[in-house]
Write an enzyme that holds these catalytic residues in place. Structure first.
Site, PDB file in Angstrom:
ATOM      1  CD  GLU A   1      -8.489  -9.991  -3.393  1.00 27.82           C
ATOM      2  OE1 GLU A   1      -7.328 -10.151  -2.983  1.00 27.82           O
ATOM      3  OE2 GLU A   1      -9.432  -9.663  -2.647  1.00 27.82           O
TER       4      GLU A   1
ATOM      5  CE1 TYR B   1      -9.415  -3.260   0.445  1.00 23.45           C
ATOM      6  CE2 TYR B   1      -8.962  -1.082  -0.439  1.00 23.45           C
ATOM      7  CZ  TYR B   1      -8.536  -2.218   0.215  1.00 23.45           C
ATOM      8  OH  TYR B   1      -7.228  -2.313   0.643  1.00 23.45           O
TER       9      TYR B   1
ATOM     10  CG  HIS C   1      -5.220  -6.498  -0.287  1.00 22.43           C
ATOM     11  ND1 HIS C   1      -6.439  -6.624   0.327  1.00 22.43           N
ATOM     12  CD2 HIS C   1      -5.188  -7.441  -1.275  1.00 22.43           C
ATOM     13  CE1 HIS C   1      -7.133  -7.584  -0.281  1.00 22.43           C
ATOM     14  NE2 HIS C   1      -6.397  -8.099  -1.257  1.00 22.43           N
TER      15      HIS C   1
ATOM     16  CG  ASN D   1      -3.857  -2.247   6.879  1.00 28.96           C
ATOM     17  OD1 ASN D   1      -3.668  -1.966   5.701  1.00 28.96           O
ATOM     18  ND2 ASN D   1      -4.929  -2.900   7.288  1.00 28.96           N
TER      19      ASN D   1
ATOM     20  CE  LYS E   1      -3.942  -2.197   2.341  1.00 23.52           C
ATOM     21  NZ  LYS E   1      -4.980  -2.035   3.387  1.00 23.52           N
TER      22      LYS E   1
HETATM   23  P1  IDP Z   1      -7.971  -6.856   5.604  1.00 18.37           P
HETATM   24  O1  IDP Z   1      -7.153  -5.886   4.794  1.00 18.37           O
HETATM   25  O2  IDP Z   1      -7.283  -7.252   6.869  1.00 18.37           O
HETATM   26  O3  IDP Z   1      -8.456  -8.037   4.795  1.00 18.37           O
HETATM   27  P2  IDP Z   1     -10.673  -5.765   5.370  1.00 18.37           P
HETATM   28  O4  IDP Z   1     -11.741  -5.874   6.410  1.00 18.37           O
HETATM   29  O5  IDP Z   1     -10.838  -6.552   4.118  1.00 18.37           O
HETATM   30  O6  IDP Z   1      -9.279  -6.066   6.098  1.00 18.37           O
HETATM   31  O7  IDP Z   1     -10.551  -4.218   5.010  1.00 18.37           O
HETATM   32  C1  IDP Z   1      -9.814  -3.815   3.887  1.00 18.37           C
HETATM   33  C2  IDP Z   1      -9.018  -2.582   4.270  1.00 18.37           C
HETATM   34  O8  IDP Z   1      -9.905  -1.520   4.585  1.00 18.37           O
HETATM   35  C3  IDP Z   1      -8.148  -2.731   5.516  1.00 18.37           C
HETATM   36  O9  IDP Z   1      -6.901  -3.335   5.251  1.00 18.37           O
HETATM   37  C4  IDP Z   1      -8.012  -1.326   5.980  1.00 18.37           C
HETATM   38  O10 IDP Z   1      -7.000  -0.642   5.258  1.00 18.37           O
HETATM   39  C5  IDP Z   1      -9.375  -0.727   5.637  1.00 18.37           C
HETATM   40  N1  IDP Z   1     -10.271  -0.763   6.796  1.00 18.37           N
HETATM   41  C6  IDP Z   1     -10.892  -1.860   7.318  1.00 18.37           C
HETATM   42  N2  IDP Z   1     -11.631  -1.521   8.393  1.00 18.37           N
HETATM   43  C7  IDP Z   1     -11.469  -0.187   8.551  1.00 18.37           C
HETATM   44  C8  IDP Z   1     -11.982   0.782   9.513  1.00 18.37           C
HETATM   45  O11 IDP Z   1     -12.734   0.451  10.451  1.00 18.37           O
HETATM   46  N3  IDP Z   1     -11.582   2.067   9.345  1.00 18.37           N
HETATM   47  C9  IDP Z   1     -10.756   2.464   8.330  1.00 18.37           C
HETATM   48  N4  IDP Z   1     -10.248   1.605   7.421  1.00 18.37           N
HETATM   49  C10 IDP Z   1     -10.604   0.303   7.528  1.00 18.37           C
HETATM   50 MG    MG Z   2      -9.753  -8.070   3.171  1.00 24.00          MG
END
Ligand code: IDP
Ligand code: MG
Length: 158
Positions: free
Chosen positions: A130, A53, A119, A116, A13
């Site tokens: 994907e 997403y 992905h 974070n 990212k």
């Molecule tokens: P993952 O990346 O661990 O699979 P997902 O639930 O698929 O998590 O969410 C995709 C991305 O969306 C996350 O990596 C994060 O960057 C963002 N995200 C998820 N939940 C939140 C939130 O509560 N606030 C802001 N960003 C979020």
């Molecule tokens: Mg995810």
């Protein structure tokens, strides 16, 4: 496809790019024994982010993630290996960086939920979709690794 050819998609990212962590992230997956079969730098668009997403499209934070993800280029890569999807998720760590286990990429480098670092596909079914979303067939490489026998046991390679 042999089990050791299970593929998964990783996106490095924009926070990792800006923090000069790209090499470190690739290094972690490489050292694990996962095989790199595709890699490129791309500029994400609203269109692809809405698809990628889709499970978050109704969340209030979606516009913020979309803006973040398209403000800089990202690195997309495909790695393969035995149970690669699960293995890459374990190395990636929990979504919320500041609570992710130490030793994982997010646990070691992130304090954030949005920023974070990586992905990683969350299931074999989603990984297949994907990989196709980001890579054309001729951008993926099938190559024989020298020394496969020191990465997997004989029965794991069958
Ligand atoms: P993952 O990346 O661990 O699979 P997902 O639930 O698929 O998590 O969410 C995709 C991305 O969306 C996350 O990596 C994060 O960057 C963002 N995200 C998820 N939940 C939140 C939130 O509560 N606030 C802001 N960003 C979020
Ligand atoms: Mg995810």
């Amino acid at each position: 496809m042999k089990p050791i050819e299970e593929k998964t998609l990783i996106i490095i990212k924009p926070d990792a790019l800006n923090r000069s962590l790209v090499g470190e992230i690739i290094h972690r997956f490489e050292r694990k024994g996962l095989k790199l079969v595709g890699i490129k730098m791309v500029q994400l668009t609203d269109e692809i982010l809405k698809e990628h997403y889709a499970h978050l499209a109704d969340k209030p934070f979606f516009p913020r993630i979309a803006k973040f993800m398209k403000s800089w280029p990202v690195i997309v890569m495909v790695v393969e290996g035995l149970e690669a999807v699960e293995s890459v998720r374990l190395i990636t760590g929990d979504t919320l960086g500041r609570k992710a286990d130490a030793g994982t990429i997010r646990g070691d480098f992130s304090m954030s939920v949005q920023a974070n670092i990586v992905h990683a596909s969350d299931s074999v079914e989603n990984a297949e979709k994907e990989v196709k979303r980001f890579f054309k067939d001729d951008e993926l490489f099938s190559w024989d690794r020298v020394g496969l026998e020191v990465i997997y046991a004989e029965d794991e390679r069958e």
